[in-house]
Scaffold this motif. Structure first.
Motif, mmCIF file in Angstrom:
data_model
loop_
_atom_site.group_PDB
_atom_site.id
_atom_site.type_symbol
_atom_site.label_atom_id
_atom_site.label_comp_id
_atom_site.label_asym_id
_atom_site.label_seq_id
_atom_site.Cartn_x
_atom_site.Cartn_y
_atom_site.Cartn_z
ATOM 1 N N TRP A 294 42.691 -54.456 2.450
ATOM 2 C CA TRP A 294 41.545 -55.262 2.000
ATOM 3 C C TRP A 294 41.354 -55.046 0.489
ATOM 4 O O TRP A 294 41.512 -53.926 0.022
ATOM 5 N N PRO A 295 41.039 -56.032 -0.347
ATOM 6 C CA PRO A 295 40.713 -57.435 0.003
ATOM 7 C C PRO A 295 41.907 -58.377 -0.109
ATOM 8 O O PRO A 295 41.745 -59.585 0.030
ATOM 9 N N GLU A 296 43.113 -57.833 -0.432
ATOM 10 C CA GLU A 296 44.284 -58.713 -0.534
ATOM 11 C C GLU A 296 44.510 -59.498 0.762
ATOM 12 O O GLU A 296 44.893 -60.677 0.752
ATOM 13 N N VAL A 297 44.285 -58.819 1.880
ATOM 14 C CA VAL A 297 44.365 -59.487 3.182
ATOM 15 C C VAL A 297 42.935 -59.609 3.715
ATOM 16 O O VAL A 297 42.280 -58.595 4.024
ATOM 17 N N GLY A 298 42.439 -60.820 3.781
ATOM 18 C CA GLY A 298 41.058 -61.047 4.215
ATOM 19 C C GLY A 298 40.891 -60.957 5.715
ATOM 20 O O GLY A 298 41.865 -60.813 6.480
ATOM 21 N N LEU A 299 39.663 -61.079 6.141
ATOM 22 C CA LEU A 299 39.331 -60.920 7.554
ATOM 23 C C LEU A 299 39.984 -62.002 8.419
ATOM 24 O O LEU A 299 40.543 -61.711 9.490
ATOM 25 N N ALA A 300 39.899 -63.240 7.977
ATOM 26 C CA ALA A 300 40.486 -64.337 8.773
ATOM 27 C C ALA A 300 42.007 -64.182 8.869
ATOM 28 O O ALA A 300 42.604 -64.369 9.933
ATOM 29 N N GLU A 301 42.622 -63.809 7.748
ATOM 30 C CA GLU A 301 44.079 -63.674 7.731
ATOM 31 C C GLU A 301 44.544 -62.519 8.611
ATOM 32 O O GLU A 301 45.533 -62.632 9.345
ATOM 33 N N VAL A 302 43.817 -61.391 8.576
ATOM 34 C CA VAL A 302 44.248 -60.237 9.359
ATOM 35 C C VAL A 302 44.095 -60.504 10.851
ATOM 36 O O VAL A 302 44.874 -60.000 11.669
ATOM 37 N N ARG A 303 43.108 -61.296 11.231
ATOM 38 C CA ARG A 303 42.969 -61.650 12.640
ATOM 39 C C ARG A 303 44.138 -62.528 13.114
ATOM 40 O O ARG A 303 44.580 -62.418 14.264
ATOM 41 N N GLU A 304 44.623 -63.384 12.232
ATOM 42 C CA GLU A 304 45.802 -64.185 12.577
ATOM 43 C C GLU A 304 47.023 -63.277 12.769
ATOM 44 O O GLU A 304 47.815 -63.462 13.692
ATOM 45 N N LYS A 305 47.157 -62.276 11.886
ATOM 46 C CA LYS A 305 48.262 -61.329 12.023
ATOM 47 C C LYS A 305 48.138 -60.530 13.317
ATOM 48 O O LYS A 305 49.130 -60.244 13.993
#
Length: 409
Positions: A56-67
């Motif tokens: 975080w914050p390079e990988v946001g919450l929405a993106e990490v949930r997709e991962k």
């Protein structure tokens, strides 16, 4: 309770690392130095594992949930997302460090070990040197057809159409080597066949008229230059090997009892050993030149050093000195002369003529078979050819063609 962007921003570092849980085994690991790392807990083959999904914050919450969802899907399919990630990383590192230039240089090392001719290697390296500025640093598996086309167009623009054609072939071979070694998926250069100008075929200038051949042979007899050069000139029409094969001829290659000149593979263009039946005329020429150059390993040594063969331009310069321009006759033209006139005789198997010209079959079994099949005919043909040249040199008119009788001196 699911995380929010606000709760993540408000998470403060503590003396020890701690976790903030999200949904479906995803959590944020907050480090004492304030760094925040996304992690996913999962089980695979009965073992508890943790997968890193970014910072975080390079990988946001929405993106990490997709991962997270993608990783859980892999587990459901029976695949370990951690192992898949390591494989992707290894592949990315491999791809990034595998440039076209690196693969090309490795391929050059390979063909060098295979014994390719020095002149071939020089040409390949020259061509690749022209390609490196545009695609040398590109990962070999990322090169696109348009990039290769740009390389070819740049060379084509200079009018070097044949070089551009060879460039496409060389790049194609490098890419195929990349495929064979697991570093490329496609040979994009193969898609460019027909995309560049097709060069007009250029043939070596050669005299093929029997009358003019006779005149040439008489001019050779009257040649007043260096004696060793004259012997080489006199021998060339009889054996019609490539110029480089003649000038590098060594005494050790000649079997005078069997009347055979055995040229090793490393001296041949096609890297395949070649044998030349020696007519009585050639044996006589060699018998005369041996007292002059027998102290050298070479039959025709250089003018200023018996340790080196004669220059590659010697025969060509001698022809020019005799008044034959480059559009009339070349050192290579003696091969075309022999091929044309022997075929016109109509008494020799064309395959036997091709064998004697060392035009090799690609098929190894057929090559070995043909080499043995036509040997006796080639022996007769070479003696007949020398007899025929003597007749033309004397100014005789050829009314009929008969097999020459092999003579020994």
């Amino acid at each position: 309770m699911a995380l929010t962007v606000l709760s993540i921003k408000n998470a403060q570092p503590q003396a020890k690392a701690y976790k903030l849980s999200d949904e479906r085994s995803l959590f944020l690991l907050v480090m004492p130095n304030g760094a925040k790392y996304w992690r996913l807990r999962y089980r695979f083959l009965g073992k508890q594992k943790t997968l890193a999904l970014g910072v975080w914050p390079e990988v946001g919450l929405a993106e990490v949930r997709e991962k997270r969802d993608a990783a859980r899907k892999l587990v459901a399919e029976g695949r370990d997302p951690g192992a898949e990630k390591k494989l992707r990383k290894i592949r990315a590192q491999f791809d990034a460090s595998t440039s076209f230039k690196a693969v090309a240089e490795e391929w050059i090392t390979k063909i060098t070990r295979e014994g390719r001719a020095g002149v071939t290697l020089d040409k390949v390296q020259w061509l690749l040197g022209k390609a490196y500025p545009l695609i040398g640093d590109r990962p070999v598996n990322q090169i696109e057809a348009l990039e290769v086309l740009a390389v070819l167009r740049k060379l084509e623009a200079t009018g070097r159409y044949e070089s551009a054609r060879r460039m496409r072939s060389v790049i194609s071979r490098v890419l195929r080597y990349g495929i064979a070694t697991g570093r490329a998926q496609r040979d994009v250069a193969a898609d460019l066949r027909g995309a560049i100008v097709v060069p007009k075929t250029k043939h070596y200038a050669a005299i093929t008229s029997p009358k003019q051949v006779g005149e040439l042979l008489r001019d050779i007899e009257d040649f007043s230059g260096y004696g060793i050069t004259k012997f080489a000139l006199r021998m060339t029409p009889h054996v019609f090997v490539r110029p480089g094969e003649l000038r590098k001829a060594e005494w050790a290659e000649f079997d005078f009892e069997r009347a055979v000149w055995s040229i090793p593979a490393d001296k041949m263009k096609m890297r395949w050993p070649h044998q030349v039946p020696l007519s009585s005329q050639v044996l006589e020429l060699l018998d005369k030149v041996r007292p002059l150059t027998g102290h050298s390993p070479y039959v025709f040594p250089a003018c200023h050093s018996w340790k080196r063969p004669m220059s590659e331009n010697t025969i060509t310069l001698a022809l020019r000195r005799m008044g034959y321009g480059q559009e009339q006759m070349t050192a290579h033209g003696f091969r075309a002369m022999a091929a044309t006139l022997l075929n016109e005789m109509g008494i020799w198997n064309p395959d036997a003529i091709e064998r004697q010209l060392a035009h090799m079959e690609n098929n190894g079994v057929r090559r070995a078979y043909a080499r043995g099949q036509y040997w006796d005919e080639r022996v007769r043909m070479m003696q007949h050819w020398s007899d025929y040249l003597d007749l033309l040199r004397s100014g005789g008119q050829v009314l009929s063609v008969e097999f020459g009788q092999r003579r020994r001196i």
